[in-house]
Design a protein around this motif. Structure first.
Motif: not given
Length: 232
Positions: A138-143, A162-167, A184-190
């Motif tokens: 989910y997107q940050p606002a939804t989380i 949550f999935a931490p944003r990194n390279a 594909r699995a549903p996209e994970i949102v960093p």
């Protein structure tokens, strides 16, 4: 919750209940795996152990919510520690697996598996709620909205990942787009950790909560970060 939440939830149900049910059952068992999926299993095991370490060794008398319980590995351990566990998931087939695997487990607490949305207010109140990898799509606002909704029914602590944003995670997502869409699995949102923490701090609905412990787990193709919210 927003329409986006319900749309994403429908995609997750389709994937976990139909497209990937056999693969998910294998991943969460002790069956042999290829090297990539073995790192995901190892990462999930490490994350589950992290969350368990953040809870008391004995949970007698406590009511816990396992939000998005999947095949129930975390739920079973919580019940063995004496908790009264309500474990929920959108997928009826995952719940069936969880019930089967827990049928002969020795428990000092109580364990109930339910097919429903983790935000359903009919589930009642809890001492603690745990959402391990249940919000990573989910997107940050939804989380943030989901945390606000859960917090209204939790008395002590709220543990989630949550999935931490990194390279590295960004590179994995780019690689995943090379596969056919049907696989594909549903996209994970960093998510940027600092931005998420700022959002929690700015939320009026979470004003009675503070940030507790945080821990990142990275094992090959599994990267997730645990965050603890504690009621002040």
């Amino acid at each position: 919750m927003s329409e986006t939440y319900h749309q994403r939830r429908a995609l997750l149900l389709e994937y976990f209940d139909r497209t990937a049910i056999d693969a998910w059952a294998r991943l969460t068992s002790d069956a042999p795996l290829n090297p990539i999926r073995a790192t995901v299993r190892a990462g999930r095991d490490a994350m589950r152990n992290t969350l368990l370490q953040w809870l008391p060794e004995r949970l007698d008398g406590m009511r816990l919510l396992d939000a998005g319980c999947g095949t129930g590995a975390l739920s079973h351990t919580l019940a063995q520690r004496g908790a009264n566990v309500l474990a929920c998931d959108l997928s009826p087939r995952l719940i069936d697996i969880a019930r089967t695997r827990g049928a002969e487990a020795r428990q000092s607490g109580a364990l109930e598996f339910v097919v429903c949305d983790m935000l359903d207010v009919a589930l009642g109140e809890f001492d603690c709620a745990i959402a391990m990898d249940s919000l990573i799509h989910y997107q940050p606002a939804t989380i943030l909205a989901a945390l606000e909704a859960l917090a209204q029914r939790v008395r002590r602590s709220l543990l989630f990942t949550f999935a931490p944003r990194n390279a590295l995670l960004a590179g994995m997502h780019a690689l995943g787009h090379l596969f056919p869409r049907g696989n594909r699995a549903p996209e994970i949102v960093p998510i940027a950790e600092k931005a998420l923490i700022r959002g929690i701090g700015a939320s009026a609905a979470l004003s009675e909560w503070r940030i507790g412990r945080t821990q990142r787990v990275a094992r090959g193709f599994y990267i997730s970060q645990a965050l603890e919210l504690v009621r002040k």
